[in-house]
Design a protein around this motif. Structure first.
Motif: not given
Length: 793
Positions: A777-782, A787-788, A790-793
């Protein structure tokens, strides 16, 4: 010609384990050299008073017991070097007085609810009076708590009129209260001994009595009214037609920890190590020993205690002693000073020395450590040659005969006859709760066919006392363990789970011929049991004993057969209605299904040569169970784990042609159930399916394919939410089957070149499913935050 009047008895009322009272008793005996020294203690031990002359290391205690078919009770009479009773024994022997214990034996009904003979307040009715009197007195002299009041009045070394103070204090404390019926019986017995001793005394010979201060005023009033006959102690009589009860008394080693009031001991002084130091070294010496040990322990625990803090502690104690008019700082002064100097934060619990009983939650760690230091680590030891119950030598003989050393780890192979004998002996010792005998690994069910078990063995100092006390249960290890287990089962309150577990423990320990009355209790427990999660797993234990319990004389037992038949019907009745299953009950619920399935499978087996005759005789209806399971699996209102387990049970029993026709596609049914459930319920239903029907499901590649598709269809949030229960579900699979399933999943994803460990290995040994889910869940939040921006992961 004038006749000399015989001196009156000197009745010294004391507080048990008080150094000041102990000094007073010893000095008065040596000064008066009385002909008789009468001590509050069990009169049935008088014939063995010479045992106190052996070179024991204190503290020790007299352990007295009474055991019958229907009850078991025990009582302790502890002695430390600073106990007035101990000093009376030693000084009385020194002046060649006739020394006697004068109280009722501990098996008398007056002690039925009293574990400690030397309790401060032995009447519940008297406790309110005592509290009111002591509270008023403490307020008047400006101290807090019963123990601080006692120290202020009596333990100050400057007190030179101690005997008069004690008399006045206990006279007002007792008042005109007649006491409980139990205390009246005890006081009549003690007063009878005083009357007898006064009649035996010649000329100016003195009689000196040492007793709890609560009893002293009553004894002074009562003894002149009683006859001078030698008091008798009748043996206990069992009621309700029971056999002759077992009773007796033995010396046992004791510890300061058990003696400490803050550990729950209902008698005498707290902090026994402190008062032992006071006895040996005086108040100043006790303070030096206590502060040195507190400082060492604080530094061991890495708790802050600077030199300046310790200097401030010393100055505070001196100031408090002057303020309270103490010649030297007392225990309460040092403890109050310690709290003021070393505790830096606000207190979440009262100061431990301001109340009686165990330390309360939230007590500051510094204060916990200080109280532990003042309690002390001293353990008593009996002198060689001290009489002991037959059980002690019987246990040692069995250990030697089997080559069991109580040291280190012992691995047991239950397939070997010699090791099975060792296992039974160790299980019997465990039933007796012998310290130093702990089973560290092994199957829970006795007749499961498991091969290995491990034991951690040692000889802690508590072991000797525990073994002597266990001698109350029987003279041999077999008899003692069986009696102890039967007593525990009688106290089970008619609940089926502890009764069945008790029979399982009997199986491990090889305890045959448990009483028929206990087996009869099972029938009543079945009828009253309200929970499926308790009843059905217990039936599994009983069914195993019915089939394989020949060594316990339980195989084909008619009582067991009736119990299982009635329990089977009630379990199905409890299972049928829709009900929520608490998370804590999930495992027990699944085990209940497993137990019922095993019973149905055995009864419904097709070939007679695979059956035990006891199982053939069970009058149960497999068809009824299958019908209940099918309805349960289809009931959308039932808990997911129950639906999964019910479907799994029905699938696993579909071995015959008729059943296969009713369940044509097990995989489709299982996947169909899972796909109708919300994501958070997937794991619970899957746990029930895998626990009951893994043999039928895991051999079908379609199941792995369908499960993979079901999980792939979940979005990330649902998957993370479902993950903990899904991992718990796969925990029902043995390691080999988890590996086989992992290989199927790797093949589905074109990753067959990877080892199955890629999916089954833990990347952190102590990581729980909940921690994994939280991390995801922490990874998804990060990721959403990145993404907000504009940084792609």
């Amino acid at each position: 010609m004038s006749v000399l009047k015989k001196p009156q008895p000197l009745i010294l009322g004391v507080r048990h384990h008080s150094p000041a009272c102990a000094r007073l008793v010893a000095s008065r005996i040596r000064e008066l050299r009385p002909a008789f020294v009468l001590i509050e203690g069990p009169a049935d031990f008088n014939a063995r008073l010479d045992e106190f002359a052996l070179p024991h290391r204190l503290p020790i205690a007299i352990y007295s017991y009474l055991a019958s078919e229907h009850a078991h009770s025990g009582s302790w009479s502890p002695f430390a070097e600073h106990s007035p009773e101990w000093q009376a024994l030693q000084a009385g022997r020194e002046v060649r007085a006739e020394v006697r214990f004068i109280d009722l034996p501990a098996w008398h009904e007056a002690f039925s609810s009293l574990e400690n003979r030397y309790a401060d307040v032995t009447d519940a009715e008297h406790e309110a009076r005592a509290d009111a009197y002591e509270s008023a007195l403490a307020e008047r002299v400006a101290v807090q708590g019963r123990d601080a009041l006692w120290d202020h009045l009596f333990e100050d070394e400057s007190a030179d009129d101690l005997q008069e103070r004690l008399h006045a204090y206990f006279t007002r404390l007792r008042g005109d209260d007649p006491g409980s019926l139990g205390n009246q019986a005890r006081e009549r017995m003690m007063a009878s001994w005083i009357a007898w001793a006064m009649a035996q005394a010649r000329g100016d010979e003195r009689v000196l009595v040492v007793c709890g201060g609560y009893h002293a005023p009553a004894l002074a009033r009562l003894w002149p009214t009683l006859p001078a006959d030698l008091p008798k102690t009748d043996e206990p009589v069992a009621g309700d037609g029971a056999g002759r009860p077992r009773f007796g008394s033995y010396l046992v080693p004791y510890t300061f920890k058990r003696l400490d009031a803050f550990a729950g001991y209902a008698s005498g002084m707290p902090s026994p190590a402190w008062y032992q130091w006071v006895w040996e070294h005086g108040g100043d010496g006790a303070a030096r020993h206590a502060l040195q040990r507190v400082r060492e322990r604080l530094r061991e625990q890495k708790l802050a205690a600077s030199t300046a803090d310790l200097m401030a502690l010393h100055l505070r104690a001196q100031g408090l002693a002057r303020l309270r008019a103490h010649a030297k700082p007392l225990r309460c002064d040092w403890l109050d000073a310690l709290a003021g100097a070393l505790v830096k934060d606000a207190l979440d619990a009262p100061l431990p020395w301001s109340y009686r009983g165990p330390l309360r939650p939230g007590t500051d760690p510094v204060l916990v450590l200080a109280m532990d230091v003042l309690a002390g680590e001293t353990a008593g030891q009996l002198a060689p040659g001290t009489p002991q119950p037959p059980l002690v030598s019987a246990v040692e003989a069995e250990l030697v005969a089997l080559g069991i050393e109580l040291a280190g780890t012992l691995e047991i192979d239950l397939f070997k006859d010699a090791d099975r004998q060792k296992s039974r002996v160790l299980h019997r010792l465990a039933i007796l709760r012998l310290p130093g005998v702990q089973r560290s690994a092994g199957a829970k069910l006795a007749l499961s066919g498991s091969r290995k078990e491990s034991w951690r063995l040692s000889r802690p100092f508590e072991q000797q006392a525990a073994l002597i006390e266990a001698g109350a249960w029987g003279a041999t290890l077999f008899d003692a363990a069986r009696a102890r287990l039967e007593d525990e089962l009688r106290q089970a309150g008619g609940r089926i789970a502890p009764l069945a577990e008790g029979l399982n423990r009997a199986a491990w320990a090889g305890l045959a011929a448990l009483s028929a009355a206990l087996l009869d209790d099972l029938s009543r427990a079945i009828a009253n049991e309200p929970r499926f999660e308790d009843l059905a797993p217990a039936l599994g234990i009983l069914h195993t004993l019915l089939r394989h319990g020949a060594a316990l004389q339980m195989a084909d037992a008619p009582v067991l057969r009736v119990v299982i038949e009635a329990g089977f019907d009630r379990a199905l009745w409890l299972l049928e209605p829709p009900a929520a299953i608490a998370a804590a009950d999930v495992d027990a619920h699944i085990k209940g299904h497993l137990a019922l399935r095993q019973i149905v499978a055995d009864v419904g087996a097709e070939t007679a040569n695979t059956l035990n005759t006891a199982v053939q005789a069970l009058a149960i209806e497999p068809e009824r169970a299958l019908a209940v399971w099918r309805r349960k699996a289809a009931d959308a209102a039932s808990a997911p784990v129950s639906r999964g387990a019910a479907l799994g049970a029905a699938m696993s029993l579909a071995g015959g042609k008729e059943e296969r026709e009713k369940t044509p596609d097990a995989v489709a049914d299982a996947l169909g159930l899972l796909q109708t459930l919300p994501a958070l319920a997937l794991g619970d239903a899957l746990a029930g399916l895998l626990a009951l029907a893994r043999e039928a499901l895991l051999v079908e590649p379609a199941f792995a394919t369908g499960m993979d598709a079901t999980l792939q269809a979940l979005d990330n949030a649902d998957f993370v939410g479902a993950l903990p229960s899904l991992r718990g579900a796969f925990g029902w699979l043995p390691a080999r089957e988890r590996g086989a399933l992992a290989e199927q999943i790797l093949t589905l994803h074109d990753a067959a070149h990877l080892s199955r460990r890629a999916l089954t290995a833990h990347f952190k040994d102590d990581l729980t499913p909940e921690e994994v889910a939280a991390a995801q869940r922490a990874e998804e939040t990060a990721a959403r935050s990145l993404a907000a921006w504009g940084i792609a992961v």
